[in-house]
Design a protein around this motif. Sequence first.
Motif, PDB file in Angstrom:
ATOM      1  N   ALA A  23       0.813  -1.211   0.000  1.00 15.21           N
ATOM      2  CA  ALA A  23       0.000   0.000   0.000  1.00 15.21           C
ATOM      3  C   ALA A  23       0.847   1.262   0.000  1.00 15.21           C
ATOM      4  CB  ALA A  23      -0.924   0.010   1.224  1.00 15.21           C
ATOM      5  N   GLU A  24       2.177   1.109  -0.064  1.00 24.41           N
ATOM      6  CA  GLU A  24       3.067   2.252   0.114  1.00 24.41           C
ATOM      7  C   GLU A  24       3.780   2.696  -1.159  1.00 24.41           C
ATOM      8  OE1 GLU A  24       3.115   3.815   2.944  1.00 24.41           O
ATOM      9  OE2 GLU A  24       1.765   2.336   3.855  1.00 24.41           O
ATOM     10  N   THR A  25       4.189   1.757  -1.999  1.00 27.62           N
ATOM     11  CA  THR A  25       5.008   2.112  -3.160  1.00 27.62           C
ATOM     12  C   THR A  25       4.174   2.823  -4.225  1.00 27.62           C
ATOM     13  OG1 THR A  25       6.402   0.167  -2.776  1.00 27.62           O
ATOM     14  CG2 THR A  25       6.549   1.216  -4.947  1.00 27.62           C
ATOM     15  N   PRO A  26       4.547   4.029  -4.621  1.00 33.79           N
ATOM     16  CA  PRO A  26       3.802   4.718  -5.684  1.00 33.79           C
ATOM     17  C   PRO A  26       3.900   3.978  -7.013  1.00 33.79           C
ATOM     18  CG  PRO A  26       5.204   6.253  -4.460  1.00 33.79           C
ATOM     19  CD  PRO A  26       5.618   4.874  -4.056  1.00 33.79           C
ATOM     20  N   VAL A  27       2.814   4.019  -7.768  1.00 32.78           N
ATOM     21  CA  VAL A  27       2.761   3.388  -9.088  1.00 32.78           C
ATOM     22  C   VAL A  27       2.291   4.420 -10.110  1.00 32.78           C
ATOM     23  CG1 VAL A  27       1.702   1.593 -10.516  1.00 32.78           C
ATOM     24  CG2 VAL A  27       2.282   1.108  -8.126  1.00 32.78           C
ATOM     25  N   VAL A  28       3.053   4.542 -11.197  1.00 27.04           N
ATOM     26  CA  VAL A  28       2.727   5.459 -12.291  1.00 27.04           C
ATOM     27  C   VAL A  28       2.439   4.634 -13.539  1.00 27.04           C
ATOM     28  CG1 VAL A  28       3.637   7.265 -13.808  1.00 27.04           C
ATOM     29  CG2 VAL A  28       4.164   7.307 -11.355  1.00 27.04           C
ATOM     30  N   LEU A  29       1.370   4.961 -14.234  1.00 27.68           N
ATOM     31  CA  LEU A  29       1.111   4.367 -15.540  1.00 27.68           C
ATOM     32  C   LEU A  29       1.694   5.274 -16.610  1.00 27.68           C
ATOM     33  CD1 LEU A  29      -2.592   3.095 -15.374  1.00 27.68           C
ATOM     34  CD2 LEU A  29      -0.484   1.888 -14.766  1.00 27.68           C
ATOM     35  N   MET A  30       2.523   4.698 -17.492  1.00 26.25           N
ATOM     36  CA  MET A  30       3.089   5.470 -18.597  1.00 26.25           C
ATOM     37  C   MET A  30       2.577   4.898 -19.903  1.00 26.25           C
ATOM     38  SD  MET A  30       7.070   6.175 -19.598  1.00 26.25           S
ATOM     39  CE  MET A  30       7.499   7.163 -21.042  1.00 26.25           C
ATOM     40  N   GLY A  31       2.078   5.780 -20.746  1.00 27.02           N
ATOM     41  CA  GLY A  31       1.568   5.288 -22.015  1.00 27.02           C
ATOM     42  C   GLY A  31       1.166   6.416 -22.938  1.00 27.02           C
ATOM     43  N   TYR A  32       0.117   6.162 -23.700  1.00 28.68           N
ATOM     44  CA  TYR A  32      -0.296   7.067 -24.763  1.00 28.68           C
ATOM     45  C   TYR A  32      -1.773   7.398 -24.606  1.00 28.68           C
ATOM     46  CZ  TYR A  32       4.287   5.945 -26.479  1.00 28.68           C
ATOM     47  OH  TYR A  32       5.645   5.800 -26.565  1.00 28.68           O
ATOM     48  N   ALA A  33      -2.179   8.477 -25.260  1.00 25.57           N
ATOM     49  CA  ALA A  33      -3.501   9.048 -25.017  1.00 25.57           C
ATOM     50  C   ALA A  33      -4.646   8.124 -25.420  1.00 25.57           C
ATOM     51  CB  ALA A  33      -3.629  10.379 -25.760  1.00 25.57           C
ATOM     52  N   ASN A  34      -4.459   7.380 -26.518  1.00 23.74           N
ATOM     53  CA  ASN A  34      -5.575   6.651 -27.104  1.00 23.74           C
ATOM     54  C   ASN A  34      -6.315   5.738 -26.131  1.00 23.74           C
ATOM     55  OD1 ASN A  34      -6.672   4.149 -28.691  1.00 23.74           O
ATOM     56  ND2 ASN A  34      -6.669   5.836 -30.163  1.00 23.74           N
ATOM     57  N   PRO A  35      -5.630   4.862 -25.368  1.00 26.52           N
ATOM     58  CA  PRO A  35      -6.372   3.985 -24.456  1.00 26.52           C
ATOM     59  C   PRO A  35      -7.152   4.745 -23.379  1.00 26.52           C
ATOM     60  CG  PRO A  35      -4.163   3.144 -24.826  1.00 26.52           C
ATOM     61  CD  PRO A  35      -4.188   4.516 -25.407  1.00 26.52           C
ATOM     62  N   VAL A  36      -6.568   5.836 -22.891  1.00 20.23           N
ATOM     63  CA  VAL A  36      -7.260   6.632 -21.869  1.00 20.23           C
ATOM     64  C   VAL A  36      -8.458   7.345 -22.478  1.00 20.23           C
ATOM     65  CG1 VAL A  36      -7.011   8.548 -20.240  1.00 20.23           C
ATOM     66  CG2 VAL A  36      -5.152   6.910 -20.526  1.00 20.23           C
ATOM     67  N   GLU A  37      -8.262   7.894 -23.673  1.00 17.30           N
ATOM     68  CA  GLU A  37      -9.379   8.553 -24.365  1.00 17.30           C
ATOM     69  C   GLU A  37     -10.499   7.550 -24.646  1.00 17.30           C
ATOM     70  OE1 GLU A  37      -9.699  11.704 -25.232  1.00 17.30           O
ATOM     71  OE2 GLU A  37      -7.689  12.562 -25.033  1.00 17.30           O
ATOM     72  N   HIS A  38     -10.126   6.341 -25.049  1.00 19.05           N
ATOM     73  CA  HIS A  38     -11.131   5.323 -25.383  1.00 19.05           C
ATOM     74  C   HIS A  38     -11.935   4.921 -24.155  1.00 19.05           C
ATOM     75  CE1 HIS A  38     -12.599   1.217 -26.417  1.00 19.05           C
ATOM     76  NE2 HIS A  38     -12.809   1.790 -27.589  1.00 19.05           N
ATOM     77  N   MET A  39     -11.264   4.804 -23.023  1.00 17.19           N
ATOM     78  CA  MET A  39     -11.974   4.458 -21.793  1.00 17.19           C
ATOM     79  C   MET A  39     -12.809   5.617 -21.292  1.00 17.19           C
ATOM     80  SD  MET A  39     -10.409   2.955 -18.195  1.00 17.19           S
ATOM     81  CE  MET A  39     -10.080   1.311 -18.884  1.00 17.19           C
ATOM     82  N   GLY A  40     -12.341   6.835 -21.564  1.00 12.27           N
ATOM     83  CA  GLY A  40     -13.001   8.039 -21.059  1.00 12.27           C
ATOM     84  C   GLY A  40     -12.253   8.566 -19.845  1.00 12.27           C
ATOM     85  N   HIS A  41     -11.982   9.861 -19.833  1.00 13.55           N
ATOM     86  CA  HIS A  41     -11.158  10.434 -18.774  1.00 13.55           C
ATOM     87  C   HIS A  41     -11.730  10.170 -17.388  1.00 13.55           C
ATOM     88  CE1 HIS A  41      -9.706  13.573 -21.933  1.00 13.55           C
ATOM     89  NE2 HIS A  41      -9.024  12.446 -22.013  1.00 13.55           N
ATOM     90  N   GLY A  42     -13.034  10.379 -17.240  1.00 15.10           N
ATOM     91  CA  GLY A  42     -13.647  10.195 -15.931  1.00 15.10           C
ATOM     92  C   GLY A  42     -13.650   8.750 -15.487  1.00 15.10           C
ATOM     93  N   VAL A  43     -13.997   7.852 -16.398  1.00 16.16           N
ATOM     94  CA  VAL A  43     -14.009   6.427 -16.067  1.00 16.16           C
ATOM     95  C   VAL A  43     -12.606   5.954 -15.732  1.00 16.16           C
ATOM     96  CG1 VAL A  43     -14.451   4.121 -16.975  1.00 16.16           C
ATOM     97  CG2 VAL A  43     -16.050   5.972 -17.478  1.00 16.16           C
ATOM     98  N   PHE A  44     -11.630   6.384 -16.534  1.00 15.16           N
ATOM     99  CA  PHE A  44     -10.249   6.010 -16.248  1.00 15.16           C
ATOM    100  C   PHE A  44      -9.823   6.499 -14.872  1.00 15.16           C
ATOM    101  CE2 PHE A  44      -5.888   7.473 -15.892  1.00 15.16           C
ATOM    102  CZ  PHE A  44      -5.214   6.264 -16.002  1.00 15.16           C
ATOM    103  N   ALA A  45     -10.083   7.756 -14.583  1.00 16.44           N
ATOM    104  CA  ALA A  45      -9.655   8.324 -13.303  1.00 16.44           C
ATOM    105  C   ALA A  45     -10.269   7.551 -12.136  1.00 16.44           C
ATOM    106  CB  ALA A  45     -10.033   9.799 -13.235  1.00 16.44           C
TER     107      ALA A  45
END
Length: 273
Positions: free
Chosen positions: A93-115
Motif C-alpha cells: 500500500a506504500e510504493t507509488p505506481v505510475v502508468l506510462m503510455g499514450y492518449a488513445n487507451p485513456v481517451e477510449h476508456m473516457g477520462h472520468g471512467v479512467f480516473a
Amino acid sequence: MSRIAGRFQQLAAQGRKALVPYIVVGDPEMALTVPLMHALVAAGADIIELGVPFSDPMSEGPVIQKAHERALANGARLRDALDMVQSFREQDAETPVVLMGYANPVEHMGHGVFADRAAMAGVDGLLTVDIPPEEVAAVNAELHRVGMDNIFLIAPTTPSARIKAIVEQASGFVYYVALKGVTGAGNLDAADVAEHLTRIRTHTQLPLAVGFGIKDAASARLVGASADGVVVGSALVDCIARAASEGADHDGLLQAASALVAEIREGLDGIAP
C-alpha cells in the motif's frame, strides 16, 4: 500529499535518490507482472512505472517497442494494467505506481471512467507521452478530482517558455528526457543533464527524475548526482527479455530483474549527500 510527493519528500530527508524502474504490463507474460513489481520493490525500487501496451509507442526504441508487441500478443490492455495495480496493492500500500503510455487507451476508456478506475486500483500518477500541455485540461481535471498526479516529459530541446507551461500543469514529479531520440538511444552527458536540470529548477520545485539512457550503476550515479531520481527502462526490459530468451523460469526472470535494480540502487546510494 500524494504517495509520489511523499516518497520524494521522504527520500530527500534521507539524502537519497529515487529509483524508478519501468516494465511493460504483460511482458514477457501476464502472470509475471505483479510478482515482478514486488521483486523490484524488494530490490530497491522507490516508484514503479508501468508501461501500458500500445500499438504505436512512438517515443520508444526497439527494445521497448518489442516489449509492447509481446504484451499486446499476450492480450494485455489498459484494463489489465489497472487490475494488476489493484492486485499489487493487496500486499503493498506504500510504493507509488505510475502508468506510462499514450492518449488513445485513456481517451477510449473516457477520462472520468479512467480516473475513477485508476484511483480505485491504487494508481498514483499518469504519464501520457502524446498529450501536450495545451490539450491536458480535460484529463487533468479528472485526475485532480481523484487525487492523481499528472507527470510530464521535458526534453533537452524544450525552450524555457514551454518548460514554464509544462510545469504549470504537472504534479508529482517531472520526467526529464536525457537524450534526443527514443528510449535506449545514445550516450549520456552528465554535465549537459545537470545544466538542463538547473534550468528547469528555475521554473519549478517539483522533483526531477531523469530517464532515457540509464543503463547501469555508473550511469545512474552520474545522472543521479544532479537529479532527484532516475528512471531505468530499456536496460531492465532488455534484461528480462534476454533472460526469457535463454529459457529462464519465473524465478530466474525475477532474479535477473532484481539483480539489475539492486546494482543501480547501490550506485545511487553511493552518491555523496
